[in-house]
Scaffold this active site. Sequence first.
Site, PDB file in Angstrom:
ATOM      1  N   ARG A 141       0.802  -1.240   0.000  1.00  0.00           N
ATOM      2  CA  ARG A 141       0.000   0.000   0.000  1.00  0.00           C
ATOM      3  C   ARG A 141       0.831   1.285   0.000  1.00  0.00           C
ATOM      4  O   ARG A 141       0.363   2.334   0.420  1.00  0.00           O
ATOM      5  CB  ARG A 141      -0.973   0.025   1.179  1.00  0.00           C
ATOM      6  N   LYS A 178       3.336  11.562 -11.482  1.00  0.00           N
ATOM      7  CA  LYS A 178       2.592  10.552 -12.266  1.00  0.00           C
ATOM      8  C   LYS A 178       3.467   9.318 -12.440  1.00  0.00           C
ATOM      9  O   LYS A 178       4.616   9.431 -12.889  1.00  0.00           O
ATOM     10  CB  LYS A 178       2.248  11.090 -13.650  1.00  0.00           C
ATOM     11  N   GLU A 209      10.661  17.200 -25.764  1.00  0.00           N
ATOM     12  CA  GLU A 209       9.803  17.584 -24.618  1.00  0.00           C
ATOM     13  C   GLU A 209      10.185  18.972 -24.095  1.00  0.00           C
ATOM     14  O   GLU A 209       9.320  19.752 -23.684  1.00  0.00           O
ATOM     15  CB  GLU A 209       9.904  16.555 -23.486  1.00  0.00           C
ATOM     16  N   LYS A 266       8.216  22.739 -15.914  1.00  0.00           N
ATOM     17  CA  LYS A 266       7.355  21.634 -15.450  1.00  0.00           C
ATOM     18  C   LYS A 266       7.009  21.823 -13.966  1.00  0.00           C
ATOM     19  O   LYS A 266       5.848  21.637 -13.559  1.00  0.00           O
ATOM     20  CB  LYS A 266       8.079  20.294 -15.672  1.00  0.00           C
ATOM     21  N   GLU A 275      -3.809  17.616 -12.697  1.00  0.00           N
ATOM     22  CA  GLU A 275      -4.220  17.841 -14.087  1.00  0.00           C
ATOM     23  C   GLU A 275      -5.709  18.124 -14.229  1.00  0.00           C
ATOM     24  O   GLU A 275      -6.434  17.462 -14.962  1.00  0.00           O
ATOM     25  CB  GLU A 275      -3.800  16.654 -14.975  1.00  0.00           C
ATOM     26  N   ARG A 322      -2.166  21.832 -16.347  1.00  0.00           N
ATOM     27  CA  ARG A 322      -1.173  20.764 -16.587  1.00  0.00           C
ATOM     28  C   ARG A 322      -1.414  20.087 -17.935  1.00  0.00           C
ATOM     29  O   ARG A 322      -0.486  19.558 -18.553  1.00  0.00           O
ATOM     30  CB  ARG A 322      -1.207  19.739 -15.441  1.00  0.00           C
ATOM     31  N   ASN A 379       0.561  18.550 -22.687  1.00  0.00           N
ATOM     32  CA  ASN A 379       0.298  17.534 -23.715  1.00  0.00           C
ATOM     33  C   ASN A 379       0.391  18.106 -25.127  1.00  0.00           C
ATOM     34  O   ASN A 379       0.055  17.411 -26.095  1.00  0.00           O
ATOM     35  CB  ASN A 379      -1.090  16.918 -23.518  1.00  0.00           C
ATOM     36  N   HIS A 438       1.083  16.054 -28.278  1.00  0.00           N
ATOM     37  CA  HIS A 438       1.011  14.622 -27.947  1.00  0.00           C
ATOM     38  C   HIS A 438      -0.186  13.913 -28.560  1.00  0.00           C
ATOM     39  O   HIS A 438      -0.113  12.712 -28.820  1.00  0.00           O
ATOM     40  CB  HIS A 438       1.045  14.425 -26.424  1.00  0.00           C
ATOM     41  N   HIS A 468       0.958  10.742 -30.356  1.00  0.00           N
ATOM     42  CA  HIS A 468       0.499   9.415 -29.926  1.00  0.00           C
ATOM     43  C   HIS A 468      -0.219   8.693 -31.062  1.00  0.00           C
ATOM     44  O   HIS A 468      -0.058   7.485 -31.233  1.00  0.00           O
ATOM     45  CB  HIS A 468      -0.444   9.525 -28.726  1.00  0.00           C
ATOM     46  N   HIS A 500       9.502   8.312 -29.597  1.00  0.00           N
ATOM     47  CA  HIS A 500       8.554   9.215 -28.930  1.00  0.00           C
ATOM     48  C   HIS A 500       8.904  10.671 -29.257  1.00  0.00           C
ATOM     49  O   HIS A 500       8.031  11.479 -29.577  1.00  0.00           O
ATOM     50  CB  HIS A 500       8.573   8.961 -27.419  1.00  0.00           C
TER      51      HIS A 500
HETATM   52  N1  LIG Z   1       5.444  10.182 -15.553  1.00  0.00           N
HETATM   53  C1  LIG Z   1       5.469  11.176 -16.389  1.00  0.00           C
HETATM   54  O1  LIG Z   1       5.029  12.282 -16.074  1.00  0.00           O
HETATM   55  C2  LIG Z   1       6.071  10.981 -17.747  1.00  0.00           C
HETATM   56  C3  LIG Z   1       6.275  12.081 -18.595  1.00  0.00           C
HETATM   57  C4  LIG Z   1       6.887  11.873 -19.829  1.00  0.00           C
HETATM   58  C5  LIG Z   1       7.281  10.592 -20.203  1.00  0.00           C
HETATM   59  N2  LIG Z   1       7.050   9.548 -19.353  1.00  0.00           N
HETATM   60  C6  LIG Z   1       7.475   8.186 -19.715  1.00  0.00           C
HETATM   61  O2  LIG Z   1       8.879   8.174 -19.876  1.00  0.00           O
HETATM   62  C7  LIG Z   1       9.232   7.058 -20.670  1.00  0.00           C
HETATM   63  C8  LIG Z   1      10.355   7.436 -21.597  1.00  0.00           C
HETATM   64  O3  LIG Z   1      11.470   7.789 -20.818  1.00  0.00           O
HETATM   65  P1  LIG Z   1      12.941   7.996 -21.449  1.00  0.00           P
HETATM   66  O4  LIG Z   1      12.833   8.769 -22.695  1.00  0.00           O
HETATM   67  O5  LIG Z   1      13.808   8.505 -20.357  1.00  0.00           O
HETATM   68  O6  LIG Z   1      13.365   6.529 -21.925  1.00  0.00           O
HETATM   69  P2  LIG Z   1      13.941   5.276 -21.130  1.00  0.00           P
HETATM   70  O7  LIG Z   1      13.638   5.338 -19.713  1.00  0.00           O
HETATM   71  O8  LIG Z   1      13.539   4.079 -21.900  1.00  0.00           O
HETATM   72  O9  LIG Z   1      15.525   5.460 -21.287  1.00  0.00           O
HETATM   73  C9  LIG Z   1      16.084   5.418 -22.566  1.00  0.00           C
HETATM   74  C10 LIG Z   1      17.323   4.541 -22.646  1.00  0.00           C
HETATM   75  O10 LIG Z   1      18.432   5.251 -22.111  1.00  0.00           O
HETATM   76  C11 LIG Z   1      19.181   4.418 -21.231  1.00  0.00           C
HETATM   77  N3  LIG Z   1      19.790   5.315 -20.255  1.00  0.00           N
HETATM   78  C12 LIG Z   1      19.179   5.941 -19.230  1.00  0.00           C
HETATM   79  N4  LIG Z   1      20.016   6.796 -18.648  1.00  0.00           N
HETATM   80  C13 LIG Z   1      21.196   6.695 -19.289  1.00  0.00           C
HETATM   81  C14 LIG Z   1      22.448   7.357 -19.162  1.00  0.00           C
HETATM   82  N5  LIG Z   1      22.639   8.328 -18.260  1.00  0.00           N
HETATM   83  N6  LIG Z   1      23.459   7.004 -19.992  1.00  0.00           N
HETATM   84  C15 LIG Z   1      23.243   6.046 -20.961  1.00  0.00           C
HETATM   85  N7  LIG Z   1      22.085   5.413 -21.154  1.00  0.00           N
HETATM   86  C16 LIG Z   1      21.069   5.745 -20.327  1.00  0.00           C
HETATM   87  C17 LIG Z   1      18.153   3.469 -20.675  1.00  0.00           C
HETATM   88  O11 LIG Z   1      18.747   2.292 -20.213  1.00  0.00           O
HETATM   89  C18 LIG Z   1      17.245   3.236 -21.866  1.00  0.00           C
HETATM   90  O12 LIG Z   1      17.719   2.207 -22.670  1.00  0.00           O
HETATM   91  C19 LIG Z   1       7.951   6.610 -21.367  1.00  0.00           C
HETATM   92  O13 LIG Z   1       7.533   5.394 -20.827  1.00  0.00           O
HETATM   93  C20 LIG Z   1       6.953   7.697 -21.038  1.00  0.00           C
HETATM   94  O14 LIG Z   1       5.633   7.224 -20.936  1.00  0.00           O
HETATM   95  C21 LIG Z   1       6.469   9.723 -18.145  1.00  0.00           C
END
Ligand SMILES: NC(=O)c1ccc[n+]([C@@H]2O[C@H](COP(=O)([O-])OP(=O)(O)OC[C@H]3O[C@@H](n4cnc5c(N)ncnc54)[C@H](O)[C@@H]3O)[C@@H](O)[C@H]2O)c1
Length: 364
Positions: A123, A145, A187, A229, A239, A243, A247, A250, A254, A267
């Site tokens: 929990r 989130k 982003e 942000k 949101e 907030r 998007n 997006h 998407h 992405h």
């Molecule tokens: N929660 C939120 O508010 C929110 C907002 C935007 C995106 N997201 C989510 O974020 C995700 C995408 O995140 P991302 O773009 O960071 O991709 P990711 O987390 O897949 O990372 C990308 C790649 O980079 C590698 N990596 C990470 N840090 C590294 C470093 N310092 N040096 C070398 N390699 C490294 C990772 O192992 C991975 O293979 C999606 O799932 C998306 O839905 C969430």
Amino acid sequence: MNLEELHKIEVIADKPYPVFLGVPIEDLGEYLHAQLKDVEHILIITHQVVAELYAERLKKGLLDYRVNLLTVPAGESEKSLERLSQLTTAALRCGADRKTLVIALGGGVIGDLAGFFASVFMRGLRFIQVPTTLLAQVDSSIGGKVAVNHPAGKNILGAFHPPLAVWTDFKTLESLPWAEVENGLAESIKHAMSANPDLFEFFEKQEQSIKQRDPLIWSEMVTRSSSVKIGIVSEDEREQGIRALLNLGHSFGHALETEMNYRGVTHGQGVSIGLVAASYLAKIKGLMTSEEVSRVEQLLTNFGLPTKIARKGLDPKILLQHMQTDKKNQGGRKILILPKGIGQAVISKECTDPEILNAWEQVI
Ligand SMILES: NC(=O)c1ccc[n+]([C@@H]2O[C@H](COP(=O)([O-])OP(=O)(O)OC[C@H]3O[C@@H](n4cnc5c(N)ncnc54)[C@H](O)[C@@H]3O)[C@@H](O)[C@H]2O)c1
């Protein structure tokens, strides 16, 4: 380390939390000692490649704790219920209990997955975000989130589970491959377009230094972009209003990612094309001039981000259908975020299907 001297910005929320900017990863332990007296066990959840690069540095500061490291394979597909279940089994084997602290060390996938795990395990566990991608530092680690995906859609199973703190070490970005940098840039440019004209100008002026990975300019870029942000989620944590402006681009992005089955378009590329399509739609609605749309296209192009996609069987009508299922829609009506000039965005319920099709035609 003097906590008072660290550069931090507070997120104003139900439970406020600090975002520390430009702090060495090995200093996190000292912060935890000062802040949390009842933690004995720490679970670090990360990717193998990130563990190899940064886990030892992080663990250096955690010598007084019992620490377990759980690694997850890379990729969006790991944000799954199956992986959540495996993490649960592994955590129980490590003796995790309700006082265990989770550290999410990685990009947005790890932040979302480890954060969601923390939100439901027994929990709810406390957790710290240690973002290591540009996207995670400027966007996903901030705002609370967390989620995993479901075959029916991305982030369908999620929660608001804010971290205790976000610990951002800019130096971890030095090892990030450029393709991943592009996701974060898309982003960040979106942040600038939706809320901060000065940040947009910064990107225009600092193009070369950003591409050459000048450390000072990168620190400024992450600080300014994450501040956008932080400002927005501080005004609207759940949101209910502004907030949603984050998007921008997006709904289009998407739709494209869904139609292409998340293959052949990253992405960041989806968001980039989405920003351009939203700009064309804004022009149709009289919210942007042709010059402003060109500025957006030019900036994205300068950073190697696409502004159009080759047709290859892509049908705007099908892309429009994908937009039908967007989470923002209300009562069958499409709700779109549109730029208003550069540095401002608005929520629009007034876009007709022919207008949206017209915007798609401009980018395909
Ligand atoms: N929660 C939120 O508010 C929110 C907002 C935007 C995106 N997201 C989510 O974020 C995700 C995408 O995140 P991302 O773009 O960071 O991709 P990711 O987390 O897949 O990372 C990308 C790649 O980079 C590698 N990596 C990470 N840090 C590294 C470093 N310092 N040096 C070398 N390699 C490294 C990772 O192992 C991975 O293979 C999606 O799932 C998306 O839905 C969430």
